[in-house]
Every structure is written in structure tokens, then in C-alpha cells.
Design a protein around this motif. Structure first.
Motif, mmCIF file in Angstrom:
data_model
loop_
_atom_site.group_PDB
_atom_site.id
_atom_site.type_symbol
_atom_site.label_atom_id
_atom_site.label_comp_id
_atom_site.label_asym_id
_atom_site.label_seq_id
_atom_site.Cartn_x
_atom_site.Cartn_y
_atom_site.Cartn_z
ATOM 1 N N ARG A 193 -0.322 5.394 1.963
ATOM 2 C CA ARG A 193 -1.677 5.268 1.414
ATOM 3 C C ARG A 193 -1.640 4.729 -0.015
ATOM 4 N N ARG A 196 -1.078 1.036 -0.001
ATOM 5 C CA ARG A 196 -2.302 0.318 0.368
ATOM 6 C C ARG A 196 -3.290 0.312 -0.791
ATOM 7 N N SER A 197 -3.392 1.435 -1.486
ATOM 8 C CA SER A 197 -4.320 1.527 -2.614
ATOM 9 C C SER A 197 -3.942 0.561 -3.726
ATOM 10 N N HIS A 198 -2.656 0.472 -4.017
ATOM 11 C CA HIS A 198 -2.217 -0.452 -5.066
ATOM 12 C C HIS A 198 -2.556 -1.892 -4.698
ATOM 13 N N THR A 200 -5.097 -2.892 -2.770
ATOM 14 C CA THR A 200 -6.544 -3.122 -2.868
ATOM 15 C C THR A 200 -7.012 -3.179 -4.324
ATOM 16 N N MET A 216 -11.932 1.384 -5.901
ATOM 17 C CA MET A 216 -10.605 1.526 -5.301
ATOM 18 C C MET A 216 -9.717 2.436 -6.145
ATOM 19 N N ARG A 219 -10.905 6.075 -5.632
ATOM 20 C CA ARG A 219 -10.503 6.562 -4.304
ATOM 21 C C ARG A 219 -9.009 6.883 -4.279
ATOM 22 N N HIS A 220 -8.226 6.059 -4.929
ATOM 23 C CA HIS A 220 -6.776 6.275 -4.994
ATOM 24 C C HIS A 220 -6.458 7.616 -5.652
ATOM 25 N N GLU A 223 -7.545 10.532 -3.264
ATOM 26 C CA GLU A 223 -6.648 10.620 -2.104
ATOM 27 C C GLU A 223 -5.318 11.258 -2.508
#
Length: 243
Positions: A193, A196-198, A200, A216, A219-220, A223
């Protein structure tokens, strides 16, 4: 007696005064991290003080992480000038809630850093972010190496803002990243995750999308905090079960 007291006070204050003069000299001469300061003999002559006073001033500057003293080589400007280890005194606060408090702080700060980065990042900044993201994406397992790369990524995002104050806030974020690694190093889904966050966040910055970058980044953070909470709960259940 009064005269002796005044003399002692002046003697105590003088190294602090000289330390401030050295800071002014660094700024005036536009010295950069890694640059070497003039020799002790040159500084003694320039400021008109004794060697002992100058050495006390250098101790002050070293404690403030303004300079690095290398025996046999000289005195150099610190690479992270003025940024001291544990500058906020986090080692003295309640350790039980520290990680959660760090992430709450990140949630307040980091989205705004990412948004500003989207507005100000240069093509070179974006290229550096892309390289870091690609390196992390090539790794299959979480490790202390990926944790440090994570630190580099968030530092690079802050540098995209070209705001010197925000860049100096980054140690707060870095501390939470390193502590998070200790809590979630065995959670492979958390690692995926984060990658993926990095990606986005980087894409939003590359596109100059202020609102997407903020969203983003926020959310990172949340999460990551959820992953920590899950790890803590799992550990608590194992303790209760006697494992």
C-alpha cells in the motif's frame, strides 16, 4: 565583588556572542553545507578573541549542529545545518502514545506539503521523485533499507516546496516513518500500500495537481496509522493468548 561578577558574566556570554558572529559570517559569505570554515588562527584574528573563547563558541555551534569539527581536517558547515537530533525532545514525551501523536501531526502537515510541492516542483524535482519511487517499487520485501528510502521520498517531497522552513519540519515525519517500520515490518500488505501511495503522490505532484496531491498524502498517512493499529491489536491478542 560586583566588578568580579560583571567580569564573570561577560566571560560566560562572550562565547555565545562569538558563536552568533560566526553564524553571521556564514550567512554573509554564503557558505554552504560541507564548506570549510577559516582556520582557528584566522578566526581568532578576525574576531579578536582568545583561542579558548573561540573553542567554546565552536562547542556551542556544534551542539546546535551548525558546524562539524573533524580532527585533523578542520571545521565544516553541517549538512543539516541547525537540525539537531531529536530537536523536539520526543525522547522525553509519553512513549506509549508517541507514534499515534506523530501520525496525527503528519496528517496536519504532510498533505499541505504535498499540495505545495505540486505547485512548485521543477522537472528536476519530479525526476528525483520518480527515481526514488521506481527504486522502491523494484523491492519485494520491507526492510530497514526501504524504510530509509521512504524517508528519502518524504524528504524529497518537502524539498519540492522550496520552502526552507518546511524542509526542516521533515525530521518529525522521518521519525514516524522509522518507528512505523518497527511496527509493520512483517506486514507485506502495508508495504505494498505504501508503494502504491508513493506512486500516486508522485504522479499528482508531477501533474501539478494540488488537491489530488493533498488527498493522496492524507490518505497515505491514515492508511499507515490503520496498519499500525492492526499490528498493535494483533500483538495484544497474542499476549492475551499466551503466545
Amino acid at each position: 565583588m560586583y566588578s568580579d561578577s560583571v567580569k564573570k558574566k561577560r566571560k560566560d556570554v562572550l562565547p555565545l556572542t562569538i558563536a552568533q558572529k560566526v553564524k553571521t559570517m556564514i550567512t554573509y559569505r554564503n557558505l554552504k553545507p560541507g564548506d570549510r570554515l577559516p582556520t582557528e588562527v584566522e578566526l581568532v584574528k578576525e574576531f579578536g578573541v582568545s583561542r579558548s573563547t573561540l573553542r567554546e563558541a565552536m562547542k556551542v555551534l556544534r551542539a546546535e549542529n551548525v558546524v562539524v569539527i573533524r580532527q585533523g581536517s578542520g571545521t565544516f558547515i553541517s549538512s543539516d545545518t541547525g537540525v539537531r537530533e531529536d530537536a523536539l525532545g520526543l525522547s522525553f514525551v509519553d512513549q506509549k502514545n508517541l507514534l499515534r501523536n506523530l501520525y496525527e501531526t503528519r496528517a496536519l502537515i504532510e498533505p499541505h506539503i504535498a499540495g505545495l510541492a505540486a505547485q512548485r516542483a521543477t522537472s528536476q524535482d519530479v525526476e528525483s521523485l520518480e527515481q526514488l519511487v521506481q527504486e522502491m517499487e523494484s523491492m519485494d520485501a520491507n526492510s530497514s533499507i526501504t524504510a530509509e528510502m521512504d524517508v528519502q521520498f518524504h524528504t524529497a517531497v518537502a524539498k519540492c516546496t522550496h520552502n526552507e522552513v518546511l524542509i526542516r519540519v521533515i525530521p518529525i515525519i522521518n521519525e514516524s516513518i522509522r518507528r512505523c517500520y518497527a511496527e509493520t515490518c512483517d506486514n507485506h500488505e502495508s508495504f505494498k500500500r505504501a508503494k502504491r501511495s508513493h506512486r500516486t503522490i508522485m504522479n499528482a505532484i508531477a501533474q501539478g495537481d494540488y488537491f489530488s496531491a493533498k488527498f493522496m498524502a492524507e490518505r497515505h498517512v491514515w492508511e499507515s496509522l490503520e496498519d499500525i493499529t492492526e499490528s498493535e491489536e494483533a500483538l495484544s491478542h497474542r499476549k492475551i493468548g499466551g503466545f
